[in-house]
Each structure stands twice: as structure tokens, then as C-alpha cells.
Design a protein around this motif. Structure first.
Motif, PDB file in Angstrom:
ATOM      1  N   ALA A 134       0.836  -1.208   0.000  1.00 51.13           N
ATOM      2  CA  ALA A 134       0.000   0.000   0.000  1.00 51.13           C
ATOM      3  C   ALA A 134       0.869   1.255   0.000  1.00 51.13           C
ATOM      4  N   SER A 135       1.940   1.255   0.775  1.00 48.25           N
ATOM      5  CA  SER A 135       2.842   2.419   0.806  1.00 48.25           C
ATOM      6  C   SER A 135       3.553   2.597  -0.523  1.00 48.25           C
ATOM      7  N   LEU A 136       3.937   1.492  -1.161  1.00 49.44           N
ATOM      8  CA  LEU A 136       4.568   1.590  -2.481  1.00 49.44           C
ATOM      9  C   LEU A 136       3.596   2.168  -3.502  1.00 49.44           C
ATOM     10  N   ASP A 137       2.341   1.743  -3.429  1.00 50.05           N
ATOM     11  CA  ASP A 137       1.322   2.319  -4.319  1.00 50.05           C
ATOM     12  C   ASP A 137       1.191   3.815  -4.080  1.00 50.05           C
ATOM     13  N   GLU A 138       1.169   4.214  -2.825  1.00 55.28           N
ATOM     14  CA  GLU A 138       1.042   5.631  -2.481  1.00 55.28           C
ATOM     15  C   GLU A 138       2.237   6.414  -3.022  1.00 55.28           C
ATOM     16  N   LEU A 139       3.430   5.858  -2.874  1.00 59.81           N
ATOM     17  CA  LEU A 139       4.638   6.492  -3.379  1.00 59.81           C
ATOM     18  C   LEU A 139       4.552   6.689  -4.891  1.00 59.81           C
ATOM     19  N   ARG A 140       4.031   5.704  -5.569  1.00 57.59           N
ATOM     20  CA  ARG A 140       3.935   5.750  -7.037  1.00 57.59           C
ATOM     21  C   ARG A 140       2.699   6.505  -7.511  1.00 57.59           C
ATOM     22  N   GLY A 141       1.874   6.988  -6.587  1.00 55.40           N
ATOM     23  CA  GLY A 141       0.704   7.776  -6.948  1.00 55.40           C
ATOM     24  C   GLY A 141      -0.447   6.954  -7.497  1.00 55.40           C
ATOM     25  N   ASP A 181       7.075   5.451   6.564  1.00 54.25           N
ATOM     26  CA  ASP A 181       7.944   6.628   6.535  1.00 54.25           C
ATOM     27  C   ASP A 181       9.144   6.420   5.632  1.00 54.25           C
ATOM     28  N   ILE A 182       9.738   5.238   5.705  1.00 52.13           N
ATOM     29  CA  ILE A 182      10.912   4.931   4.886  1.00 52.13           C
ATOM     30  C   ILE A 182      10.555   4.967   3.406  1.00 52.13           C
ATOM     31  N   ILE A 183       9.460   4.322   3.060  1.00 50.71           N
ATOM     32  CA  ILE A 183       9.060   4.248   1.642  1.00 50.71           C
ATOM     33  C   ILE A 183       8.699   5.630   1.113  1.00 50.71           C
ATOM     34  N   LEU A 184       7.903   6.363   1.864  1.00 51.05           N
ATOM     35  CA  LEU A 184       7.423   7.649   1.360  1.00 51.05           C
ATOM     36  C   LEU A 184       8.507   8.734   1.364  1.00 51.05           C
TER      37      LEU A 184
END
Length: 186
Positions: A134-141, A181-184
Motif C-alpha cells: 500500500a505504501s509503495l502504491d502511495e509512493l507511485r501515486g 515513513d521509509i518508503i514515502l
């Protein structure tokens, strides 16, 4: 903390940079601030997420999922539209459930005197893996995760609806926040 440093290395090298991340063998204290216990816990957590992912993929085979994805693209007034493969979503949720059942069986093995034991068994490892997605998806928009896979939050809800996992612990909450936090911040 030492666990945060270890998770940062895994996430940045393996998930974000797609580099091979070989889990350290030997004197682990040099990897995570001379805390052998923290590094060992990190390895068991990583192995737990990996075991669930393998069990999920075995679930596709055991459940005789076809693996063929049926996507449809259409061009409309609003532009290109990609239609979600609902059968694929169902298969992913079924494989998650299968994988979770297999993963939780490892806990029973861990509680015995088996050589397969996990010294630390984290019930929440599959959920934390979905939090990472989910965080990776958020990072990638990405708003909608995928045409072939349900959004990770839906996958988490589905797992929690079908399997009684231990209540979230402070460790899980801290790891979830740290990973996000790390991913974003990448």
C-alpha cells in the motif's frame, strides 16, 4: 533503532531499487548496530513475509487458478479506460486466504520441537507485507492498485475477516509507521 535501520536497507535495496538483498550470514551485529537480537528479529520478520508470499503463490497452484489475465482496454470520451479483471481479484483474495492458513500452520510447527521453528513468529507479517504494498502504491501515486490485484487494504480486510489474528501489537504499529515513513521518504 536497529530494526529501523535493517528495514530501511531491505526496503531501499530490494523493494525500491530492485537490487538483490542477501540476508547477512555470520556476524549479524555488524549489520544492524551491533544488536544481534534486533537483526535476528528482522530476519525472522522478513522470513515470515517471504513464507506468506510463497504460500500465497502455492495457493494459486493448489486452488487451480488459471493464471490467465483478461484485461480490456477501451477508449472513451474520458480517454483510455482499463477494466479490472474481477476473476483475478477473486483469485488473489483466495490465494491470500490459502497463504495465510499455511503461514499460520508454521506457528504450530514453531511451538513444537521441530527443526522448522521460527524463533520469533510474527502473526502480523502478512499484514505488514500488504502495508508495504500500500505504501509503495502511495509512493507511485496509484489510487487503484492494479487491474489484476485488489488494493492491499482490501486484501488486509479480507484476511482479517476470515482468520482470527492476534490484536495488533505496539511492535506492529511501530513497524508499520516506520516502513511507511521509509518508503514515502524515498
Amino acid at each position: 533503532s536497529e530494526v529501523r535501520l535493517f528495514l530501511t536497507q531491505i526496503i531501499q535495496r530490494w523493494l525500491l531499487s530492485h537490487e538483490e538483498f542477501v540476508l547477512p550470514i555470520g556476524p549479524l551485529d555488524s549489520v544492524v548496530g551491533r544488536s544481534y537480537q534486533a537483526s535476528e528479529m528482522g530476519i525472522y520478520l522478513y522470513n515470515g513475509m517471504y513464507a506468506f508470499a510463497l504460500a500465497h503463490e502455492l495457493g494459486h497452484h493448489a486452488l487451480q487458478h488459471q493464471g490467465g489475465r483478461r484485461f480490456a482496454k477501451s477508449i472513451g470520451e474520458a480517454g483510455e479506460v482499463i477494466h479490472v479483471d474481477s476473476q483475478s481479484h477473486i483469485e488473489e483474495l483466495e490465494a491470500d486466504f490459502y497463504g495465510l492458513q499455511v503461514y499460520l500452520k508454521l506457528k504450530e510447527v514453531s511451538n513444537s520441537k521441530s527443526p522448522l521453528l521460527f524463533r520469533w513468529f510474527f502473526d502480523f507479517a502478512p499484514i505488514l507485507l500488504m502495508d508495504i504494498f500500500a505504501s509503495l502504491d502511495e509512493l507511485r501515486g496509484k489510487i487503484n492498485h492494479s487491474t489484476s490485484h485488489p488494493h492491499p487494504h482490501l486484501r488486509i480486510r479480507n484476511m482479517l475477516d476470515h482468520v482470527d489474528l492476534a490484536a495488533p501489537t505496539q511492535l506492529y504499529n511501530d513497524l508499520r509507521t516506520t516502513v511507511r515513513d521509509i518508503i514515502l521518504s524515498a
